[in-house]
Design a protein around this motif. Structure first.
Motif, PDB file in Angstrom:
ATOM      1  N   HIS A 115       0.815  -1.221   0.000  1.00 13.01           N
ATOM      2  CA  HIS A 115       0.000   0.000   0.000  1.00 13.01           C
ATOM      3  C   HIS A 115       0.845   1.265   0.000  1.00 13.01           C
ATOM      4  O   HIS A 115       0.373   2.333  -0.408  1.00 13.01           O
ATOM      5  N   HIS A 116       2.081   1.157   0.432  1.00 15.29           N
ATOM      6  CA  HIS A 116       2.966   2.318   0.348  1.00 15.29           C
ATOM      7  C   HIS A 116       3.192   2.687  -1.127  1.00 15.29           C
ATOM      8  O   HIS A 116       3.228   3.872  -1.486  1.00 15.29           O
ATOM      9  N   HIS A 117       3.333   1.663  -1.957  1.00 14.88           N
ATOM     10  CA  HIS A 117       3.603   1.892  -3.376  1.00 14.88           C
ATOM     11  C   HIS A 117       2.330   1.998  -4.202  1.00 14.88           C
ATOM     12  O   HIS A 117       2.308   2.691  -5.230  1.00 14.88           O
ATOM     13  N   PHE A 118       1.246   1.334  -3.754  1.00 13.74           N
ATOM     14  CA  PHE A 118      -0.018   1.340  -4.501  1.00 13.74           C
ATOM     15  C   PHE A 118      -1.175   1.580  -3.526  1.00 13.74           C
ATOM     16  O   PHE A 118      -1.911   0.654  -3.170  1.00 13.74           O
ATOM     17  N   PRO A 119      -1.323   2.829  -3.081  1.00 11.58           N
ATOM     18  CA  PRO A 119      -2.335   3.142  -2.070  1.00 11.58           C
ATOM     19  C   PRO A 119      -3.730   2.722  -2.503  1.00 11.58           C
ATOM     20  O   PRO A 119      -4.159   2.985  -3.624  1.00 11.58           O
ATOM     21  N   GLY A 120      -4.444   2.044  -1.606  1.00 14.61           N
ATOM     22  CA  GLY A 120      -5.828   1.663  -1.851  1.00 14.61           C
ATOM     23  C   GLY A 120      -6.009   0.407  -2.661  1.00 14.61           C
ATOM     24  O   GLY A 120      -7.131  -0.105  -2.785  1.00 14.61           O
ATOM     25  N   MET A 179      -5.039   2.892   6.989  1.00 12.65           N
ATOM     26  CA  MET A 179      -5.138   2.306   5.655  1.00 12.65           C
ATOM     27  C   MET A 179      -6.419   2.760   4.973  1.00 12.65           C
ATOM     28  O   MET A 179      -7.461   2.927   5.607  1.00 12.65           O
ATOM     29  N   ASP A 180      -6.312   2.953   3.670  1.00 16.28           N
ATOM     30  CA  ASP A 180      -7.472   3.184   2.809  1.00 16.28           C
ATOM     31  C   ASP A 180      -7.501   2.031   1.824  1.00 16.28           C
ATOM     32  O   ASP A 180      -6.496   1.749   1.177  1.00 16.28           O
ATOM     33  N   LEU A 181      -8.623   1.333   1.707  1.00 13.52           N
ATOM     34  CA  LEU A 181      -8.643   0.089   0.957  1.00 13.52           C
ATOM     35  C   LEU A 181      -9.808   0.052  -0.024  1.00 13.52           C
ATOM     36  O   LEU A 181     -10.940   0.391   0.318  1.00 13.52           O
TER      37      LEU A 181
END
Length: 460
Positions: A241-246, A272-274
């Motif tokens: 998620h650091h590299h590809f948020p969500g 986190m945003d998912l």
């Protein structure tokens, strides 16, 4: 030196470009063409039709697909001097006349192509495509045209059935590249799937060529690798998620429910945003319900050897799934046995009488009647018969004298046509367990011609 010894390193690479189309054929197409030319018959006009004798097992209809690639092949079919020399080097054609080689060198398709629009539902014995051209040209098209139309029509039909079962709101992703029968087939699979109702593909090259954005998640290997090196599944999720948020997370590498709870905690704390989670194994129906109770607002995606029957079972078991990644069983499985048969030559209707493989003679048309958006019936006729009230012809002229008459349909328009065509069919034809393929009536004129040609053949 043999023809194979003369090939360069680049020539030996099993990749296909338009320059290769002329040789991407079965040998007998070329030997038959040489025979026609040797007998002075190459300019006799012939008509071939592509159709299926029988639908695949448990299919109630077929979605026609692959016309764009068939037309692209026809447009680019050429024989270079190098290819002609390679053919000569085999020794197979040592007895043919120079006229054969001259004819190959001059090859430009000069005939007509009739076809049903891509995304159209069709049934057994209905032509998807008719080629009217000089005999040797029409013959030469068989192998490649069958390949692209058989492949894409089968995958498009599976995709349409999956869309029909999953519902219009489900997100459907094509994941079949690694199990397609070749890299080229993976591109055809992505196109056919999207044209038949899927939302996207994980195949990056296919997506770009089709003007789409590729879609995907992550693999178990990333979770395993980062857990091994950084200490936990949570670290793997954090890193991704650091590299590809969500981006959607794959949560079934170890303990699906525990992973969902861990994610829920991080969502509550704002860490986190998912945009989704994916489940790839286990009792997906039961796990989806547990995950939904833990993550009520997060889309759930399922994958793992899915097909229309498995998706139907999941839904019957109460699975709460927002989207599906479908791969292996979409792009592989039982082949579609489409055939390409001569129906007329020099104005003379011809037919095949082999047991179980009899064909109808003469050029044909299919008339369809729709009433209030519902299929009423199809009628297989001779091409010069007129429509009855309320009927519309399915086969349209798309190439005339070797020239394309109009731009080919976009993926969006083909997808809409597929959806509309499936919706018009009776539920019995759409049933995936015990479908009842629709009966196509045959006109009296076609029946009479079949009897006459059959009788004439019996008297030989």
């Amino acid at each position: 030196m043999t023809s194979t010894q003369s090939l360069t390193t680049d020539d030996r690479r099993l990749n296909v470009s338009p320059a290769d189309y002329s040789l991407l054929t079965d040998l007998y197409q070329l030997t038959m063409a040489a025979c026609y030319i040797g007998e002075g018959l190459e300019q006799q006009q012939a008509s071939f039709e592509l159709f299926v004798r029988k639908l695949p097992d448990r299919f109630g209809y077929l979605i026609a697909m692959g016309l764009e690639q068939a037309i692209e092949y026809i447009e680019n079919l050429r024989f270079s001097q190098e290819q002609i020399e390679t053919l000569k080097g085999t020794g197979i054609f040592s007895q043919v006349s120079d006229r054969f080689w001259e004819t190959l060198a001059e090859m430009r398709f000069s005939g007509n192509v009739w076809a049903v629009p891509e995304g159209t539902a069709v049934f057994a014995n209905e032509p998807l495509l008719r080629v009217e051209a000089p005999l040797w040209q029409a013959q030469l098209l068989e192998t490649y045209v069958l390949n692209v139309i058989n492949t894409q029509s089968l995958i498009a039909t599976r995709a349409a059935r999956i869309r029909d079962v999953a519902g219009e709101r489900a997100l459907l992703l094509e994941f079949g590249t690694r199990r397609a029968f070749s890299p080229q087939a993976s591109l055809f699979a992505a196109r056919a799937s999207i044209a038949a109702g899927f939302n996207s593909t994980s195949n990056v090259l296919a997506a770009f060529k089709l003007g789409r954005k590729p879609t995907g998640t992550m693999a178990h290997s990333l979770v395993q690798a980062l857990r091994a090196m950084e200490g936990s599944e949570s670290h793997a999720f954090t890193a991704f998620h650091h590299h590809f948020p969500g981006a959607p997370l794959l949560i079934d590498t170890y303990d699906t429910v525990a992973a969902a709870r861990q994610i829920a905690h991080r969502l509550e704390t704002g860490e986190m945003d998912l945009h989704g989670v994916r489940i790839d194994s286990g009792d997906i129906a039961a796990l989806s319900k547990e995950v939904r109770s833990i993550l009520p607002d997060i889309p759930i995606f399922a994958s793992g050897d899915l097909d229309e029957w498995e998706i139907a079972r999941l839904l019957a078991d109460g699975a709460v799934i927002d989207g599906y990644g479908v791969g292996t069983k979409l792009v592989s499985g039982e082949a579609l046995n489409g055939v390409y048969k001569l129906v007329e030559v020099d104005g003379v209707p011809v037919m095949k009488k082999s047991s179980g493989k009899q064909t109808y003679p003469g050029r044909k048309q299919v008339f369809r009647r729709i009433d209030n958006g519902q299929w009423v019936g199809d009628r297989l006729t001779l091409s010069d018969e007129a429509a009855k009230d309320g009927e519309k012809p399915l086969l349209e002229l798309v190439v005339k004298d070797g020239k394309i008459l109009k731009p080919l349909d976009s993926l969006e328009s083909i997808s809409k046509r597929t959806t509309a065509n499936v919706a018009m069919l009776p539920r019995d034809a759409r049933n995936i367990h015990e479908p009842k393929p629709l009966e196509v009536s045959v006109s009296a004129a076609l029946d009479d011609l079949t009897d006459k040609v059959s009788q004439a053949l019996s008297n030989l």
